[in-house]
Design a protein around this motif. Structure first.
Motif, PDB file in Angstrom:
ATOM      1  N   LEU A 195       0.811  -1.219   0.000  1.00  0.00           N
ATOM      2  CA  LEU A 195       0.000   0.000   0.000  1.00  0.00           C
ATOM      3  C   LEU A 195       0.844   1.267   0.000  1.00  0.00           C
ATOM      4  CD1 LEU A 195      -2.943  -0.850   2.427  1.00  0.00           C
ATOM      5  CD2 LEU A 195      -2.965  -0.783  -0.064  1.00  0.00           C
ATOM      6  N   CYS A 196       2.130   1.130   0.349  1.00  0.00           N
ATOM      7  CA  CYS A 196       3.010   2.300   0.324  1.00  0.00           C
ATOM      8  C   CYS A 196       3.280   2.715  -1.127  1.00  0.00           C
ATOM      9  CB  CYS A 196       4.343   1.988   1.009  1.00  0.00           C
ATOM     10  SG  CYS A 196       4.265   1.799   2.790  1.00  0.00           S
ATOM     11  N   ALA A 197       3.490   4.004  -1.312  1.00  0.00           N
ATOM     12  CA  ALA A 197       3.923   4.492  -2.617  1.00  0.00           C
ATOM     13  C   ALA A 197       5.326   3.950  -2.914  1.00  0.00           C
ATOM     14  CB  ALA A 197       3.924   6.023  -2.623  1.00  0.00           C
ATOM     15  N   PRO A 198       5.725   3.861  -4.185  1.00  0.00           N
ATOM     16  CA  PRO A 198       7.028   3.268  -4.523  1.00  0.00           C
ATOM     17  C   PRO A 198       8.207   3.901  -3.785  1.00  0.00           C
ATOM     18  CG  PRO A 198       5.697   3.481  -6.497  1.00  0.00           C
ATOM     19  CD  PRO A 198       4.918   4.150  -5.398  1.00  0.00           C
ATOM     20  N   LEU A 199       8.225   5.232  -3.677  1.00  0.00           N
ATOM     21  CA  LEU A 199       9.348   5.863  -2.989  1.00  0.00           C
ATOM     22  C   LEU A 199       9.290   5.630  -1.484  1.00  0.00           C
ATOM     23  CD1 LEU A 199       9.847   9.250  -4.894  1.00  0.00           C
ATOM     24  CD2 LEU A 199      11.129   7.107  -5.096  1.00  0.00           C
ATOM     25  N   GLU A 200       8.084   5.471  -0.929  1.00  0.00           N
ATOM     26  CA  GLU A 200       7.969   5.113   0.487  1.00  0.00           C
ATOM     27  C   GLU A 200       8.564   3.728   0.731  1.00  0.00           C
ATOM     28  OE1 GLU A 200       3.798   7.608   1.182  1.00  0.00           O
ATOM     29  OE2 GLU A 200       3.825   5.422   1.347  1.00  0.00           O
ATOM     30  N   ARG A 201       8.302   2.789  -0.184  1.00  0.00           N
ATOM     31  CA  ARG A 201       8.874   1.451  -0.063  1.00  0.00           C
ATOM     32  C   ARG A 201      10.401   1.504  -0.137  1.00  0.00           C
ATOM     33  NH1 ARG A 201       5.498  -1.416  -4.806  1.00  0.00           N
ATOM     34  NH2 ARG A 201       3.437  -0.627  -4.237  1.00  0.00           N
ATOM     35  N   LEU A 202      10.895   2.318  -1.054  1.00  0.00           N
ATOM     36  CA  LEU A 202      12.341   2.426  -1.213  1.00  0.00           C
ATOM     37  C   LEU A 202      12.984   2.982   0.054  1.00  0.00           C
ATOM     38  CD1 LEU A 202      14.806   2.146  -3.057  1.00  0.00           C
ATOM     39  CD2 LEU A 202      14.315   4.442  -3.941  1.00  0.00           C
ATOM     40  N   ALA A 213      16.702  -7.720  -1.994  1.00  0.00           N
ATOM     41  CA  ALA A 213      16.058  -8.051  -3.264  1.00  0.00           C
ATOM     42  C   ALA A 213      16.314  -6.976  -4.317  1.00  0.00           C
ATOM     43  CB  ALA A 213      14.554  -8.242  -3.056  1.00  0.00           C
ATOM     44  N   LEU A 214      16.443  -5.726  -3.885  1.00  0.00           N
ATOM     45  CA  LEU A 214      16.728  -4.629  -4.808  1.00  0.00           C
ATOM     46  C   LEU A 214      18.191  -4.609  -5.244  1.00  0.00           C
ATOM     47  CD1 LEU A 214      14.756  -1.727  -3.048  1.00  0.00           C
ATOM     48  CD2 LEU A 214      14.119  -2.893  -5.172  1.00  0.00           C
ATOM     49  N   GLY A 215      19.028  -5.384  -4.552  1.00  0.00           N
ATOM     50  CA  GLY A 215      20.457  -5.385  -4.864  1.00  0.00           C
ATOM     51  C   GLY A 215      21.189  -4.169  -4.355  1.00  0.00           C
ATOM     52  N   GLU A 216      20.629  -3.498  -3.347  1.00  0.00           N
ATOM     53  CA  GLU A 216      21.210  -2.244  -2.859  1.00  0.00           C
ATOM     54  C   GLU A 216      21.872  -2.373  -1.487  1.00  0.00           C
ATOM     55  OE1 GLU A 216      18.584   1.064  -2.757  1.00  0.00           O
ATOM     56  OE2 GLU A 216      18.476   1.268  -4.928  1.00  0.00           O
ATOM     57  N   SER A 245      25.659  -1.169  -1.192  1.00  0.00           N
ATOM     58  CA  SER A 245      25.883   0.257  -1.458  1.00  0.00           C
ATOM     59  C   SER A 245      25.292   1.134  -0.357  1.00  0.00           C
ATOM     60  CB  SER A 245      25.289   0.643  -2.816  1.00  0.00           C
ATOM     61  OG  SER A 245      23.887   0.434  -2.840  1.00  0.00           O
ATOM     62  N   VAL A 246      24.117   0.770   0.160  1.00  0.00           N
ATOM     63  CA  VAL A 246      23.511   1.590   1.213  1.00  0.00           C
ATOM     64  C   VAL A 246      24.281   1.432   2.521  1.00  0.00           C
ATOM     65  CG1 VAL A 246      21.403   2.064   2.527  1.00  0.00           C
ATOM     66  CG2 VAL A 246      21.256   1.486   0.104  1.00  0.00           C
ATOM     67  N   ARG A 247      24.789   0.240   2.791  1.00  0.00           N
ATOM     68  CA  ARG A 247      25.595   0.063   4.005  1.00  0.00           C
ATOM     69  C   ARG A 247      26.892   0.869   3.911  1.00  0.00           C
ATOM     70  NH1 ARG A 247      23.548  -2.796   7.740  1.00  0.00           N
ATOM     71  NH2 ARG A 247      22.044  -4.463   7.311  1.00  0.00           N
ATOM     72  N   LEU A 248      27.455   0.983   2.733  1.00  0.00           N
ATOM     73  CA  LEU A 248      28.650   1.818   2.572  1.00  0.00           C
ATOM     74  C   LEU A 248      28.311   3.285   2.800  1.00  0.00           C
ATOM     75  CD1 LEU A 248      30.524   0.245  -0.489  1.00  0.00           C
ATOM     76  CD2 LEU A 248      30.977  -0.052   1.954  1.00  0.00           C
ATOM     77  N   ARG A 249      27.140   3.736   2.328  1.00  0.00           N
ATOM     78  CA  ARG A 249      26.743   5.125   2.592  1.00  0.00           C
ATOM     79  C   ARG A 249      26.530   5.337   4.094  1.00  0.00           C
ATOM     80  NH1 ARG A 249      23.412   4.779  -2.187  1.00  0.00           N
ATOM     81  NH2 ARG A 249      21.462   4.895  -1.003  1.00  0.00           N
ATOM     82  N   HIS A 250      25.959   4.341   4.758  1.00  0.00           N
ATOM     83  CA  HIS A 250      25.794   4.412   6.220  1.00  0.00           C
ATOM     84  C   HIS A 250      27.161   4.514   6.903  1.00  0.00           C
ATOM     85  CE1 HIS A 250      25.384   2.623  10.274  1.00  0.00           C
ATOM     86  NE2 HIS A 250      24.172   3.147  10.273  1.00  0.00           N
TER      87      HIS A 250
END
Length: 689
Positions: free
Chosen positions: A266-273, A343-346, A349-354
């Motif tokens: 039910l979340c919008a796509p960017l909310e899910r991201l 699942a997004l394959g991210e 990369s996101v852990r490196l930004r963290h």
């Protein structure tokens, strides 16, 4: 005397507690220290069923039975094995200054005490939690442990209480009561005619509290009929769940994951991201951190705040109870986001930004440590402890040893000054053992590791780190770093009683303009160690003169850490010179300054000299209470008077003088009153005129 409060760290209940009367009755009996033999109680159930809320409610009911407090240990932020005991030690506010095994430190402090430990969310650290319970319980008859987990610990004598979903009874029951209350929180009033539809929603969600709360939050956007219809379309029936062989756990666990998945859909796509990317945070986050870490691709930084607000409105993200500017996700919700991120394959990369965000935060904290922002940075470091730990783990796991040692150097310096000595030692040892290249990061890491060893009383290790740091500073050709390295050598000499050598070494250090950064703090610590050596050696005029230099520099810089130690040393000198009013004021100021920066050992030192000054002023009863408070605070460090022969002798002299002033019986009574105070009560008493 200060107002008495409950000891421990139970959070205030911000929402009403609904149902579970029978479970609370059983838990109340099980957790009664005078009750049955089960000292390990485990609340076991699927994610989202309400184990933590039940544990907190039960603990609130029985906390008066535990004179030394009820302590909530949140284990969900832990992602590395072997940290459960350390998390318990930190929750108990044990600012341990030793190198003893952590379980021994906990057991020594808790010996003879009556307290309840709540180990919350144990399922991912089950072996560590079981090992800790098996070690502590036989040694500590006054301690009980309450566990929340999706699995039992599997220990002998463990009492397991299964936590089931909330009751549903036609168009009434606890599940419907919770759904109705949470719906009202988003402005949806449930009319009597709508109760059958609401009850159907509760049944569809198996009465699982988290699923009910997520569904109720949707009533801000949907009607009850729409909510019911969408749930019916997305959730399988109970018979379908029972028949399915998905390997995803018991039916109710799959019900919850499906309900969360429905909320996700039910979340919008960017909310899910954003939901997925937020899963990399440990222990909570601030909005600006979310903007920095989670922005990228289709999600601009300018849009993160609005999307975050939407996730809060849907109960996907929750404001922290104690600080509404910080946010968190419940474990089950965060796990769903983490699965989606993979699942997004991210994930990588996101852990490196963290990692990079918190590495930058630590670097900025060190750059401004020796300024008027110091207290703000101390609070920030404590609030972001779990995220800094995650960033350190990520840096150490990477191939770049230079980047790792720089990150660890900054975090280790901050942890050393904010009371996390054990974790500073652990990460600094790992980074330096990897053979990082020479450079400012490695030099700061060497200095921080030596400074940790000094506070731990590990003088042999401190000598080794002092030599390595001095060599690195010389190779780096940084004169301020060379001066800072003198602290490691001279400070060790002062604390081991080699005062003449310490004065020679520290007095020879170059006097350079004091910097605003971590090295500037180290410069001031060189002068503090020199003042200490003079004071311990009976050279009070010279000791006070050097302490006053540090006081002046501290005021000019705006910092408080070194200034509080200078206040303590000046008070020692004033007392020896017979200026009792100045000694009382200086010692009280030192205690307040150390408490502001959560410096337990510093506060304990200040309490010792304050007691001596107060008895010199003629108030033996207050001095006895202060000695009792000081004893309790020293216990938190694991090393009374830092094992310094001179400080131990000074403390003993003060005690004898107080006893002579008021008599043994009155001394024992007043001392006991002080020792019975909590840390916060004791500090409040000591710093009041």
């Amino acid at each position: 005397m200060p107002h008495r409060t409950h000891r421990g760290n139970l959070p205030p209940e911000t929402r009403s507690f609904i149902g579970r009367r029978h479970e609370l009755d059983r838990l109340g009996a099980a957790l009664d220290p005078g009750g049955g033999p089960a000292r390990l109680v485990s609340l076991v159930g699927v994610g989202g069923v309400g184990k933590t809320r039940l544990a907190l409610r039960a603990a609130t009911v029985v906390r008066d039975a535990y004179p030394d407090g009820v302590w909530l240990v949140e284990l969900s932020p832990l992602h590395t094995a072997g940290l459960v005991a350390l998390a318990v030690m930190e929750t108990l506010k044990l600012a341990d200054h030793s190198t003893h095994p952590v379980t021994d430190v906990i057991a020594e402090w808790a010996r003879g005490k009556g307290l309840l430990l709540i180990l919350d969310s144990c399922e991912h650290v089950l072996a560590d939690a079981a090992a800790l319970a098996a070690t502590l319980l036989p040694r500590l008859p006054g301690v009980r442990i309450l566990v929340t987990s999706r699995e039992r610990l599997g220990l002998p004598g463990e009492r397991v209480e299964s936590v089931e979903p909330l009751l549903m009874d036609g168009v009434s029951g606890d599940a419907l009561a919770l759904f109705t209350e949470r719906a009202a929180a988003v402005g949806y009033r449930l009319h009597p005619a709508a109760r059958p539809a609401a009850a159907a929603v509760c049944r569809r969600l198996d009465g699982i509290p988290l699923a009910l709360e997520l569904a109720a939050a949707r009533l801000a956007d949907l009607t009850l009929d729409q909510l019911h219809a969408r749930l019916h379309a997305h959730l399988p029936s109970p018979l379908d769940l029972l028949a399915a062989e998905t390997g995803d756990g018991p039916p109710r666990h799959r019900t919850l994951r499906t309900a969360i998945g429905w909320s996700h859909e039910l979340c919008a796509p960017l909310e899910r991201l954003l939901w997925a990317r937020l899963s990399v945070f440990a222990g909570g986050f601030r909005a600006e951190a979310a903007e920095d870490v989670c922005a990228g691709g289709p999600l601009p930084a300018s849009g993160v705040a609005g999307l975050l607000g939407r996730l809060v409105a849907q109960s996907i993200v929750l404001p922290r109870r104690e600080d509404p500017t910080r946010f968190r996700m419940l474990d089950t919700v965060r796990e769903y986001g983490a699965d989606w991120l993979r699942a997004l394959g991210e994930e990588h990369s996101v852990r490196l930004r963290h990692r990079d965000h918190y590495a930058h935060l630590a670097r900025q904290g060190c750059a401004e440590w020796n300024t008027g922002q110091q207290v703000v940075w101390c609070e920030r470091v404590l609030a972001e402890h779990a995220n800094l730990r995650a960033a350190v783990d990520c840096a150490l796991a990477g191939p770049d040893t230079g980047q790792a040692v720089e990150t660890v150097a900054h975090v280790g310096f901050l942890w050393r000054h904010c009371g996390h000595l054990r974790e500073a030692q652990h990460c600094l040892d790992q980074a330096l053992a990897a053979g990082p290249p020479a450079g400012p990061g490695r030099t700061l890491a060497l200095w921080s590791r030596g400074a940790v060893a000094i506070l731990q009383g590990d003088h042999e290790a401190a000598a080794n780190w002092a030599v390595r740091c001095a060599d690195a500073a010389r190779d780096q050709a940084d004169p301020v770093a060379e001066v800072a390295a003198v602290y490691l050598r001279g400070g060790r000499l002062a604390l081991t009683g080699r005062l003449a050598e310490a004065i020679d070494v520290l007095g020879a250090a170059r006097r350079l303009p004091v910097r605003d950064d971590a090295w500037g703090a180290a410069q001031l610590q060189v002068r503090l160690a020199l003042s200490l050596a003079h004071v311990l050696g009976g050279e009070f005029e010279r000791g006070r003169e050097v302490a006053e230099e540090v006081r002046t520099a501290s005021r000019e810089q705006g910092e408080r850490w070194a200034g509080a130690f200078a206040d303590y040393l000046a008070a020692q000198a004033d007392l020896a010179r017979g200026d009792v009013p100045a000694a009382v004021l200086g010692a009280r100021t030192a205690v307040a300054g150390h408490a502001l920066l959560h410096n337990t050992a510093g506060a304990a030192l200040g309490l010792d000299v304050l007691a001596a000054a107060v008895v010199a002023s003629g108030d033996g009863h207050r001095a006895a209470r202060l000695l009792g408070i000081g004893t309790r605070v020293w216990e938190l460090t694991g090393r009374a008077q830092m094992d310094s022969p001179d400080l131990i002798a000074t403390r003993r002299t003060c005690e004898l003088r107080v006893r002579a002033s008021v008599g043994d019986a009155r001394y024992a009574r007043s001392y006991g009153e002080g020792r019975a105070m909590s840390y916060d009560e004791g500090i409040a008493y000591a710093t009041s005129p």
